[in-house]
Write a protein that holds these residues in place. Structure first.
Motif, PDB file in Angstrom:
ATOM      1  N   ALA A  28       1.384  -7.717  -4.376  1.00  0.00           N
ATOM      2  CA  ALA A  28       2.805  -7.873  -3.920  1.00  0.00           C
ATOM      3  C   ALA A  28       3.397  -6.659  -4.591  1.00  0.00           C
ATOM      4  CB  ALA A  28       3.290  -9.147  -4.655  1.00  0.00           C
ATOM      5  N   GLY A  29       4.390  -6.890  -5.472  1.00  0.00           N
ATOM      6  CA  GLY A  29       5.009  -5.737  -6.096  1.00  0.00           C
ATOM      7  C   GLY A  29       4.386  -5.011  -7.088  1.00  0.00           C
ATOM      8  N   TYR A  30       3.201  -5.444  -7.684  1.00  0.00           N
ATOM      9  CA  TYR A  30       2.342  -4.880  -8.807  1.00  0.00           C
ATOM     10  C   TYR A  30       1.334  -4.032  -7.974  1.00  0.00           C
ATOM     11  CZ  TYR A  30      -1.090  -4.215 -12.347  1.00  0.00           C
ATOM     12  OH  TYR A  30      -1.963  -3.578 -13.076  1.00  0.00           O
ATOM     13  N   HIS A  31       1.525  -2.411  -8.221  1.00  0.00           N
ATOM     14  CA  HIS A  31       0.577  -1.646  -7.879  1.00  0.00           C
ATOM     15  C   HIS A  31       0.057  -0.771  -8.885  1.00  0.00           C
ATOM     16  CE1 HIS A  31      -1.485   0.900  -4.809  1.00  0.00           C
ATOM     17  NE2 HIS A  31      -1.061   1.935  -5.440  1.00  0.00           N
ATOM     18  N   ASN A  32      -1.133  -0.851  -8.926  1.00  0.00           N
ATOM     19  CA  ASN A  32      -1.979   0.127  -9.868  1.00  0.00           C
ATOM     20  C   ASN A  32      -3.174   0.537  -9.316  1.00  0.00           C
ATOM     21  OD1 ASN A  32      -3.753   1.246 -11.772  1.00  0.00           O
ATOM     22  ND2 ASN A  32      -3.075  -0.552 -13.509  1.00  0.00           N
ATOM     23  N   PRO A  33      -3.321   2.010  -9.067  1.00  0.00           N
ATOM     24  CA  PRO A  33      -4.305   2.735  -8.323  1.00  0.00           C
ATOM     25  C   PRO A  33      -5.473   2.384  -8.924  1.00  0.00           C
ATOM     26  CG  PRO A  33      -2.687   4.341  -9.221  1.00  0.00           C
ATOM     27  CD  PRO A  33      -2.234   3.042  -9.274  1.00  0.00           C
ATOM     28  N   ASP A  34      -5.470   2.162 -10.081  1.00  0.00           N
ATOM     29  CA  ASP A  34      -7.070   1.751 -10.716  1.00  0.00           C
ATOM     30  C   ASP A  34      -7.410   0.339 -10.643  1.00  0.00           C
ATOM     31  OD1 ASP A  34      -6.995   4.577 -11.788  1.00  0.00           O
ATOM     32  OD2 ASP A  34      -5.754   4.293 -13.352  1.00  0.00           O
ATOM     33  N   LYS A  35      -6.660  -0.372 -10.449  1.00  0.00           N
ATOM     34  CA  LYS A  35      -6.702  -1.908 -10.077  1.00  0.00           C
ATOM     35  C   LYS A  35      -6.756  -2.331  -8.857  1.00  0.00           C
ATOM     36  CE  LYS A  35      -6.122  -4.349 -14.123  1.00  0.00           C
ATOM     37  NZ  LYS A  35      -5.162  -4.720 -15.173  1.00  0.00           N
TER      38      LYS A  35
END
Length: 238
Positions: A28-35
């Motif tokens: 959803a609104g959480y984006h972490n390219p490493d996760k």
């Protein structure tokens, strides 16, 4: 052996009032390219839903969706006509396959429900949607691992993937050896409660450790611990 540590405090977090959600992977609104994912494990959400609230009908396709209530009761309805209550110690899986709509609501008006929602990329796309739910009593996994999701075990709920999920409740100081189920798989170990050490790495409540490029490892409970192991292919489907 390769590992990646995901601390509980580093998870994505969204509090919508009725929903307090912690995301181990981008969602959803959480984006972490490493996760983004761990192998075919795409989503691990730790959700608390207030009484009387929940997720209204919404669609899914080509995803294996596992729900594990930790406390409280979850009401499930879907477009196949299925209507069920998922309680603590139950494990539910829904193969969305060619397409399905479902809703997930807190079954109680007076207390929250806390559940893990897990998404796994399927081995085969476009299958007929299916649903399965089974109950696993905690006493059956004291100082041992209990397989609850598997493609090849009639005592577990079936998954459309070469993936195996196991739950374990361990006394302090107990050591458990784990053998990875299939070559090319890795394991995402999630500490539901308590603390453990994995090959010297300390993990506390809601911490997780991804482990791959090994065929086995050892878990030692530092305090009374409850864990979930997700043994999944590291290669995404073509």
């Amino acid at each position: 052996m390769k590992t990646i540590l995901h601390k509980a405090s580093d998870r994505g977090h969204a509090n919508h009032g009725w929903l307090d959600s912690w995301h181990s992977f981008s969602f959803a609104g959480y984006h972490n390219p490493d996760k983004i994912h761990f192998g075919v494990l795409r989503v691990l959400n730790d959700d608390i839903v207030l009484g009387g609230y929940g997720f209204p009908p919404h669609p899914h396709a080509n995803m294996e969706i596992i729900s594990i209530p930790l406390s409280g009761d979850l009401e499930h309805k879907d477009s196949t006509g299925r209507h069920a209550i998922i309680r603590s110690n139950d494990v539910q899986i829904m193969s969305a396959g060619s397409g399905i709509q479902h809703s997930e609501m807190n079954a109680n008006a007076d207390k929250p429900v806390n559940f893990l929602q897990i998404w796994v990329f399927p081995k085969q796309e476009g299958i007929e949607p299916r649903y399965e739910q089974k109950t696993y009593l905690p006493g059956q996994r004291v100082n041992k691992l209990q397989t609850v999701v598997a493609p090849d075990d009639s005592s577990a709920v079936w998954i459309n993937q070469d993936a195996w999920f196991s739950l374990g409740n361990f006394d302090g100081g107990y050591t458990q050896h784990y053998q990875v189920k299939k070559e090319g798989n890795g394991v995402y170990l999630f500490v539901i409660d308590g603390s453990v050490q994995v090959n010297g790495q300390q993990l506390n409540k809601r911490d997780a450790l991804g482990i791959w490029d090994t065929d086995s490892f050892t878990i030692t409970a530092g305090a009374k611990a409850e864990i979930l192991l997700m043994d999944v292919p590291m290669q995404l489907p073509a």
